[in-house]
Design an enzyme around this catalytic site. Structure first.
Site, PDB file in Angstrom:
ATOM      1  N   ASP A  54       0.815  -1.223   0.000  1.00 32.97           N
ATOM      2  CA  ASP A  54       0.000   0.000   0.000  1.00 32.97           C
ATOM      3  C   ASP A  54       0.847   1.271   0.000  1.00 32.97           C
ATOM      4  OD1 ASP A  54      -2.265  -1.522  -0.027  1.00 32.97           O
ATOM      5  OD2 ASP A  54      -3.188  -0.586   1.732  1.00 32.97           O
ATOM      6  N   ASN A 100      -4.469  -1.985  -4.462  1.00 32.35           N
ATOM      7  CA  ASN A 100      -5.769  -2.041  -3.776  1.00 32.35           C
ATOM      8  C   ASN A 100      -5.732  -1.145  -2.540  1.00 32.35           C
ATOM      9  OD1 ASN A 100      -8.368  -2.716  -3.206  1.00 32.35           O
ATOM     10  ND2 ASN A 100      -7.950  -4.838  -2.591  1.00 32.35           N
ATOM     11  N   ARG A 130     -14.424  -1.298  -5.862  1.00 25.93           N
ATOM     12  CA  ARG A 130     -14.561  -0.547  -4.594  1.00 25.93           C
ATOM     13  C   ARG A 130     -15.046   0.871  -4.918  1.00 25.93           C
ATOM     14  NH1 ARG A 130      -9.484  -1.162  -0.750  1.00 25.93           N
ATOM     15  NH2 ARG A 130     -10.996  -0.184   0.659  1.00 25.93           N
ATOM     16  N   SER A 177     -15.067   6.670   5.115  1.00 22.91           N
ATOM     17  CA  SER A 177     -14.578   7.954   5.639  1.00 22.91           C
ATOM     18  C   SER A 177     -13.432   8.488   4.796  1.00 22.91           C
ATOM     19  CB  SER A 177     -14.113   7.779   7.085  1.00 22.91           C
ATOM     20  OG  SER A 177     -12.926   7.005   7.126  1.00 22.91           O
ATOM     21  N   SER A 206     -16.560   5.235  10.538  1.00 28.12           N
ATOM     22  CA  SER A 206     -15.108   5.134  10.775  1.00 28.12           C
ATOM     23  C   SER A 206     -14.502   6.451  11.248  1.00 28.12           C
ATOM     24  CB  SER A 206     -14.411   4.667   9.476  1.00 28.12           C
ATOM     25  OG  SER A 206     -14.964   3.470   8.991  1.00 28.12           O
ATOM     26  N   ASP A 323     -11.456  -2.255  10.909  1.00 29.12           N
ATOM     27  CA  ASP A 323     -10.399  -3.202  10.508  1.00 29.12           C
ATOM     28  C   ASP A 323     -10.078  -4.172  11.649  1.00 29.12           C
ATOM     29  OD1 ASP A 323     -10.409  -1.712   8.212  1.00 29.12           O
ATOM     30  OD2 ASP A 323      -8.379  -0.909   8.433  1.00 29.12           O
ATOM     31  N   LYS A 350     -14.665  -3.551   1.145  1.00 27.67           N
ATOM     32  CA  LYS A 350     -13.218  -3.427   1.378  1.00 27.67           C
ATOM     33  C   LYS A 350     -12.475  -4.428   0.477  1.00 27.67           C
ATOM     34  CE  LYS A 350     -13.966  -0.748   5.288  1.00 27.67           C
ATOM     35  NZ  LYS A 350     -13.435   0.030   6.345  1.00 27.67           N
ATOM     36  N   GLU A 351     -11.381  -4.996   0.953  1.00 31.02           N
ATOM     37  CA  GLU A 351     -10.541  -5.835   0.085  1.00 31.02           C
ATOM     38  C   GLU A 351     -11.344  -6.957  -0.565  1.00 31.02           C
ATOM     39  OE1 GLU A 351      -9.625  -4.068   2.443  1.00 31.02           O
ATOM     40  OE2 GLU A 351      -7.460  -3.821   2.627  1.00 31.02           O
ATOM     41  N   HIS A 395      -5.491  -9.304   3.120  1.00 29.90           N
ATOM     42  CA  HIS A 395      -4.468  -9.457   4.165  1.00 29.90           C
ATOM     43  C   HIS A 395      -5.067  -9.772   5.527  1.00 29.90           C
ATOM     44  CE1 HIS A 395      -4.833  -4.861   5.062  1.00 29.90           C
ATOM     45  NE2 HIS A 395      -5.849  -5.250   4.324  1.00 29.90           N
ATOM     46  N   ARG A 396      -6.190  -9.113   5.849  1.00 33.57           N
ATOM     47  CA  ARG A 396      -6.737  -9.311   7.196  1.00 33.57           C
ATOM     48  C   ARG A 396      -7.368 -10.699   7.359  1.00 33.57           C
ATOM     49  NH1 ARG A 396      -5.312  -4.765   9.259  1.00 33.57           N
ATOM     50  NH2 ARG A 396      -5.538  -2.914   7.984  1.00 33.57           N
ATOM     51  N   LYS A 426       0.016  -6.498   1.657  1.00 31.18           N
ATOM     52  CA  LYS A 426      -0.684  -5.200   1.549  1.00 31.18           C
ATOM     53  C   LYS A 426      -0.273  -4.275   2.689  1.00 31.18           C
ATOM     54  CE  LYS A 426      -5.251  -3.231   0.592  1.00 31.18           C
ATOM     55  NZ  LYS A 426      -5.469  -2.143   1.525  1.00 31.18           N
TER      56      LYS A 426
HETATM   57  O1  LIG Z   1      -8.550   6.392   6.355  1.00 32.86           O
HETATM   58  C1  LIG Z   1      -7.976   5.317   6.578  1.00 32.86           C
HETATM   59  O2  LIG Z   1      -6.735   5.242   6.780  1.00 32.86           O
HETATM   60  C2  LIG Z   1      -8.782   4.089   6.627  1.00 32.86           C
HETATM   61  C3  LIG Z   1     -10.135   4.154   6.835  1.00 32.86           C
HETATM   62  C4  LIG Z   1     -10.990   2.960   6.986  1.00 32.86           C
HETATM   63  O3  LIG Z   1     -11.789   2.857   5.824  1.00 32.86           O
HETATM   64  P1  LIG Z   1     -13.353   3.329   5.750  1.00 32.86           P
HETATM   65  O4  LIG Z   1     -13.424   4.749   6.101  1.00 32.86           O
HETATM   66  O5  LIG Z   1     -13.675   3.035   4.315  1.00 32.86           O
HETATM   67  O6  LIG Z   1     -14.098   2.464   6.729  1.00 32.86           O
HETATM   68  C5  LIG Z   1     -10.173   1.684   7.155  1.00 32.86           C
HETATM   69  O7  LIG Z   1     -10.976   0.554   6.942  1.00 32.86           O
HETATM   70  C6  LIG Z   1      -9.002   1.647   6.210  1.00 32.86           C
HETATM   71  O8  LIG Z   1      -8.246   0.477   6.343  1.00 32.86           O
HETATM   72  C7  LIG Z   1      -8.073   2.805   6.478  1.00 32.86           C
HETATM   73  C1  LIG Z   2      -9.804  -1.546   4.337  1.00 31.79           C
HETATM   74  C2  LIG Z   2      -8.478  -1.587   4.296  1.00 31.79           C
HETATM   75  O1  LIG Z   2      -7.695  -0.970   3.405  1.00 31.79           O
HETATM   76  P1  LIG Z   2      -7.865   0.308   2.455  1.00 31.79           P
HETATM   77  O2  LIG Z   2      -6.895   1.315   2.995  1.00 31.79           O
HETATM   78  O3  LIG Z   2      -7.454  -0.187   1.102  1.00 31.79           O
HETATM   79  O4  LIG Z   2      -9.272   0.778   2.514  1.00 31.79           O
HETATM   80  C3  LIG Z   2      -7.723  -2.406   5.286  1.00 31.79           C
HETATM   81  O5  LIG Z   2      -6.485  -2.267   5.353  1.00 31.79           O
HETATM   82  O6  LIG Z   2      -8.328  -3.188   6.021  1.00 31.79           O
END
Ligand SMILES: O=C(O)C1=C[C@@H](OP(=O)(O)O)[C@@H](O)[C@H](O)C1
Ligand SMILES: C=C(OP(=O)(O)O)C(=O)O
Length: 440
Positions: A54, A100, A130, A177, A206, A323, A350-351, A395-396, A426
């Site tokens: 990432d 991703n 997504r 978010s 979130s 997460d 998500k993923e 990954h999770r 990731k």
């Molecule tokens: O802003 C960020 O760093 C993140 C926000 C979250 O996503 P959502 O806002 O889509 O829930 C989380 O799931 C993601 O892994 C990282």
């Molecule tokens: C949702 C996730 O990643 P992303 O930053 O791609 O949204 C995650 O890392 O669980």
């Protein structure tokens, strides 16, 4: 990433998990800092940036955009030096692969739209499923020119130069978010001559991730005025300034697997790199474990989990830690009754569709599962059946299911197979080595 993984990993049953883990850098903080450093005036030294898929897509994208950076090692720390572009990118055309990484594609799309140029952004096939429509709508409504080159509402995108004169934006907050984060991060580039207000439509999910965004914007010299979770105002004339040196905390979501391991199997397991001073909402995962009966101790920069009794089932709203909540779903295999995870609809975009994936794989090991549009109920089996766990390039999923090998609960002492373990790259390429070091 460099770590080579086989097609699958067979995890040996482990009676106990014990030890100390030094966490890799936070993904959320790393990618925000990289973009802020690129947009800032001056040179930023970033200590302990996460090295993973990432962050690599973000670093590569910035280089394609003409932002110079280099990497060196200083003892056990990495140092990335980023030359800020002072609100602009030298290259006005680029084709950017974002893998991703939601934290890369969403904020960068906003930055490209506001700075202007001819850009294409795309990712892996799942990234093209997504949603990004709420962000594109918010930007196009105020003068951006972003087109979909595939399906409406999803990447790939083509971004042309737009014209921004309006002072009020609105964005939906109930899908991700990251759309609000993206707009907040680029708002200072729009607020050159007039204030910018961003209104949130619908219930923002979130929320703690918005706190990370606001905190890091402050570190780069930009203040945001907040009216609850409804509206955010950026006064005209603020510019990002490099803080000089900035340190990346350990990843609190990555911490969840080790803390859960300590709670499931007695522990103690300590993680180093996050603690009571963390700016990441996912440190609150420790509270969820506490409610399950685990013993948690914390310092400024560490957290330790242990337990002297089996975990208790919980019924909780996990919207604030989407997460780390996945880790609770697997820890629930070791609880004394049915655990309910509520308000987790975002898992579906998500993923992978994480509610569906979790339900399928938890059933494989014998759990009784009830799945709803935004909830999951997990009733554990008496013993965990061995299964080949599919990970859906998530990954999770891979990291969570390693926990099923703990506490001697695997039927007949069998192994737990995790298919396609390389997906951990990731956010945590060395995950399985770190896990092996604590699982005894
Ligand atoms: O802003 C960020 O760093 C993140 C926000 C979250 O996503 P959502 O806002 O889509 O829930 C989380 O799931 C993601 O892994 C990282
Ligand atoms: C949702 C996730 O990643 P992303 O930053 O791609 O949204 C995650 O890392 O669980």
């Amino acid at each position: 990433m460099s770590t080579q993984y086989p097609e699958y990993i067979d995890l040996q049953p482990a009676a106990r998990a014990q030890g100390t883990v030094r966490l890799p850098g936070s993904k959320s903080i790393s990618n925000r800092i990289l973009l802020l450093a690129a947009l800032a005036q001056g040179t930023t030294e970033v200590i302990d940036l996460l090295a993973s898929d990432d962050t690599h897509v973000m670093l590569n994208a910035l280089r394609s955009l003409g932002i110079a950076w280099d990497e060196k090692q200083d003892g056990s720390h990495t140092v990335h030096t980023v030359q800020g572009g002072a609100g602009s990118f030298p290259n006005r055309t680029a084709d950017l692969f974002m893998g991703n990484a939601g934290t890369a594609i969403r904020p960068l799309t906003a930055a490209l739209a506001v700075i202007g140029g001819e850009y294409t952004v795309h990712g892996v096939p799942r990234m093209h499923e997504r949603p990004i429509g709420d962000l594109v709508d918010a930007l196009n409504d105020v003068g951006a020119k972003i087109d979909y080159t595939g399906n409406k509402g999803y990447p790939p995108l083509h971004i042309h130069a737009g014209q921004f004169t309006q002072s009020r934006l609105s964005v939906r907050g109930d899908v991700s978010s990251q759309f609000l984060t993206a707009l907040l991060m680029v708002a200072p580039l729009m607020a050159r001559t007039h204030d910018i207000t961003i209104a949130v439509v619908g219930e923002l999910i979130s929320k703690p991730y918005i706190e990370i965004t606001l905190n890091l914007m402050r570190r780069f010299g930009v203040q945001v005025e907040q009216d609850g979770w409804q509206a955010f105002t950026i006064r005209a004339g603020q510019q990002y300034q490099s803080p000089g040196v900035i340190h990346v905390e350990g990843d609190a979501s990555s911490a969840s697997y080790f803390l859960a391991a300590g709670a499931i199997s007695g522990g103690p397991v300590r993680v180093e790199g996050v603690g009571s001073q963390s700016i990441q909402g996912d440190v609150r995962f420790a509270e969820a474990l506490q409610q399950m009966g685990a013993k948690i101790t914390m310092g400024d920069n560490w957290i330790e989990a242990s337990a002297d009794a089996p975990l208790k089932a919980v019924d909780m709203d996990f919207n604030h830690i989407p997460d780390a909540a996945m880790t609770i779903a697997v820890a629930a295999l070791f609880a004394d009754g049915t655990t309910t995870l509520r308000n987790i609809a975002s898992w579906r975009v998500k993923e992978t569709d994480r509610i569906a994936a979790m339900a399928t794989e938890l059933r494989k090991v014998g759990a009784i599962i009830e799945e709803g549009p935004d909830y999951l109920k997990v009733t554990p089996p008496a013993q965990i059946g061995t299964a080949a766990i599919d990970t859906y390039d998530d990954h999770r999923m891979a990291m969570c299911f390693s926990l099923a090998s703990l506490n001697g609960k695997l039927r007949n002492g069998n192994t737990m197979r995790i298919n396609d373990p390389k997906c951990v790259a990731k956010t945590f390429p060395e995950y399985f080595a770190a896990f092996a070091a604590i699982a005894k």
